[in-house]
Write a protein that holds these residues in place. Structure first.
Motif, PDB file in Angstrom:
ATOM      1  N   SER A 193      72.355 -83.177 -53.476  1.00 49.61           N
ATOM      2  CA  SER A 193      72.571 -84.594 -53.375  1.00 49.61           C
ATOM      3  C   SER A 193      72.154 -85.167 -54.566  1.00 49.61           C
ATOM      4  O   SER A 193      71.163 -85.023 -55.145  1.00 49.61           O
ATOM      5  CB  SER A 193      71.986 -85.037 -52.001  1.00 49.61           C
ATOM      6  OG  SER A 193      72.515 -84.330 -50.943  1.00 49.61           O
ATOM      7  N   GLN A 194      72.847 -86.339 -54.789  1.00 46.11           N
ATOM      8  CA  GLN A 194      72.440 -87.282 -55.874  1.00 46.11           C
ATOM      9  C   GLN A 194      72.312 -88.616 -55.163  1.00 46.11           C
ATOM     10  O   GLN A 194      72.691 -89.026 -54.424  1.00 46.11           O
ATOM     11  CB  GLN A 194      73.526 -87.371 -56.992  1.00 46.11           C
ATOM     12  CG  GLN A 194      73.937 -86.189 -57.721  1.00 46.11           C
ATOM     13  CD  GLN A 194      75.109 -86.589 -58.769  1.00 46.11           C
ATOM     14  OE1 GLN A 194      76.239 -86.338 -58.283  1.00 46.11           O
ATOM     15  NE2 GLN A 194      74.777 -86.657 -60.051  1.00 46.11           N
ATOM     16  N   ARG A 195      71.058 -89.339 -55.879  1.00 45.51           N
ATOM     17  CA  ARG A 195      70.598 -90.507 -55.128  1.00 45.51           C
ATOM     18  C   ARG A 195      70.523 -91.482 -56.277  1.00 45.51           C
ATOM     19  O   ARG A 195      70.204 -91.280 -57.603  1.00 45.51           O
ATOM     20  CB  ARG A 195      69.246 -90.330 -54.440  1.00 45.51           C
ATOM     21  CG  ARG A 195      68.766 -91.625 -53.882  1.00 45.51           C
ATOM     22  CD  ARG A 195      67.664 -91.364 -52.978  1.00 45.51           C
ATOM     23  NE  ARG A 195      67.027 -92.641 -52.847  1.00 45.51           N
ATOM     24  CZ  ARG A 195      65.731 -92.678 -51.715  1.00 45.51           C
ATOM     25  NH1 ARG A 195      65.584 -91.255 -51.061  1.00 45.51           N
ATOM     26  NH2 ARG A 195      65.070 -93.447 -51.649  1.00 45.51           N
ATOM     27  N   TYR A 196      71.303 -92.720 -56.195  1.00 44.21           N
ATOM     28  CA  TYR A 196      71.187 -93.885 -57.304  1.00 44.21           C
ATOM     29  C   TYR A 196      70.439 -95.024 -56.618  1.00 44.21           C
ATOM     30  O   TYR A 196      70.670 -95.482 -55.257  1.00 44.21           O
ATOM     31  CB  TYR A 196      72.530 -93.986 -57.555  1.00 44.21           C
ATOM     32  CG  TYR A 196      73.365 -92.997 -58.243  1.00 44.21           C
ATOM     33  CD1 TYR A 196      73.139 -93.017 -59.814  1.00 44.21           C
ATOM     34  CD2 TYR A 196      73.927 -92.042 -57.461  1.00 44.21           C
ATOM     35  CE1 TYR A 196      73.851 -91.696 -60.052  1.00 44.21           C
ATOM     36  CE2 TYR A 196      74.568 -90.956 -58.052  1.00 44.21           C
ATOM     37  CZ  TYR A 196      74.508 -90.887 -59.310  1.00 44.21           C
ATOM     38  OH  TYR A 196      75.400 -89.773 -60.106  1.00 44.21           O
ATOM     39  N   GLU A 235      80.225 -92.185 -59.440  1.00 41.86           N
ATOM     40  CA  GLU A 235      79.996 -90.961 -58.612  1.00 41.86           C
ATOM     41  C   GLU A 235      80.305 -90.953 -57.143  1.00 41.86           C
ATOM     42  O   GLU A 235      81.058 -90.000 -56.709  1.00 41.86           O
ATOM     43  CB  GLU A 235      78.674 -90.513 -58.784  1.00 41.86           C
ATOM     44  CG  GLU A 235      78.313 -89.044 -58.316  1.00 41.86           C
ATOM     45  CD  GLU A 235      79.431 -88.183 -59.150  1.00 41.86           C
ATOM     46  OE1 GLU A 235      79.669 -87.143 -58.503  1.00 41.86           O
ATOM     47  OE2 GLU A 235      79.620 -88.034 -60.342  1.00 41.86           O
ATOM     48  N   VAL A 270      76.376 -88.051 -52.058  1.00 40.56           N
ATOM     49  CA  VAL A 270      75.835 -89.142 -53.114  1.00 40.56           C
ATOM     50  C   VAL A 270      75.160 -90.055 -52.163  1.00 40.56           C
ATOM     51  O   VAL A 270      75.770 -90.573 -51.101  1.00 40.56           O
ATOM     52  CB  VAL A 270      76.881 -89.863 -53.818  1.00 40.56           C
ATOM     53  CG1 VAL A 270      76.402 -91.045 -54.377  1.00 40.56           C
ATOM     54  CG2 VAL A 270      77.578 -88.967 -54.685  1.00 40.56           C
TER      55      VAL A 270
END
Length: 215
Positions: free
Chosen positions: A2-5, A19, A168
């Motif tokens: 996972s990507q976290r922003y 994204e 995301v």
């Protein structure tokens, strides 16, 4: 993975929205902030993505997934008609914590669960959610938690429950108001409140007049 922003940071917000939009288009799941609680979302028209959303939550098809929209025009395209009550309620409370159950446009190719020809639609009052929805179009979105667990009011809570099933995570800080949206069924002659929530019944009655409730 996972990507976290962090959407409080301008550059991360921009990158995160891009994204997340890409993830939705390729059929992946994203977690987004709304004006109620965090939501787990997918492209409403990708069957495999909606099924993955239900699987991530541990939820069956008997409870259809609601749809979030970024514009009233998008909502109109998804339903047979808003009707007089629907248009008046939209004018008064959208964007905001009001979900409307309407008869779905029968020409649409989607599968949100056992919806019986209806769809629950909302336009959330949150800038991050609205920006993403304007990029992706309508998204199937449910609360970002495992079925039966408390709704996530932070990204940490969502990530603890959903993990790498989500591509995301868009972090906009803690939810300021975790009251659920009020749900109004407009598929019958008399509008009916299916769930009491953030918008009080008396405010709804001020717009539509008579309103049936479950109690």
């Amino acid at each position: 993975m996972s990507q976290r922003y962090d959407c409080a940071d301008h550059d991360q917000r921009t990158a995160g929205l891009a994204e997340a939009a890409s993830a939705v288009r390729r059929g992946d799941l994203v977690v987004i902030p709304t004006d109620t609680v965090y939501g787990i979302g997918a492209d409403a028209f990708t069957h495999s993505a909606v099924n993955a959303l239900l699987e991530a939550k541990g939820r069956g098809r008997e409870t259809p997934v609601p749809v979030l929209v970024g514009t009233v025009r998008a909502a109109n395209a998804l339903v047979e008609s808003l009707g007089t009550y629907g248009q008046d309620l939209v004018d008064a409370f959208w964007p905001g914590p009001l979900t409307l159950v309407l008869k779905a446009n029968r020409s649409l190719s989607w599968d949100l669960g056992e919806s019986k020809g209806t769809v629950a639609i909302r336009m959330p009052l949150h800038p991050v959610a609205l920006d993403l929805l304007k990029e992706t179009g309508p998204m199937a979105v449910s609360s970002a938690n495992r079925s039966g667990a408390p709704a996530a009011t932070t990204v940490d809570e969502a990530q603890e429950q959903l993990g790498d099933s989500v591509s995301v995570y868009l972090d906009a800080g803690p939810c300021t108001d975790n009251a659920p949206s009020t749900i109004v069924d407009l598929t019958t002659a008399v509008p009916r409140v299916l769930r009491k929530g953030a918008i009080p019944v008396d405010k709804l009655r001020g717009v539509v007049g008579y309103l049936a409730t479950e109690d």
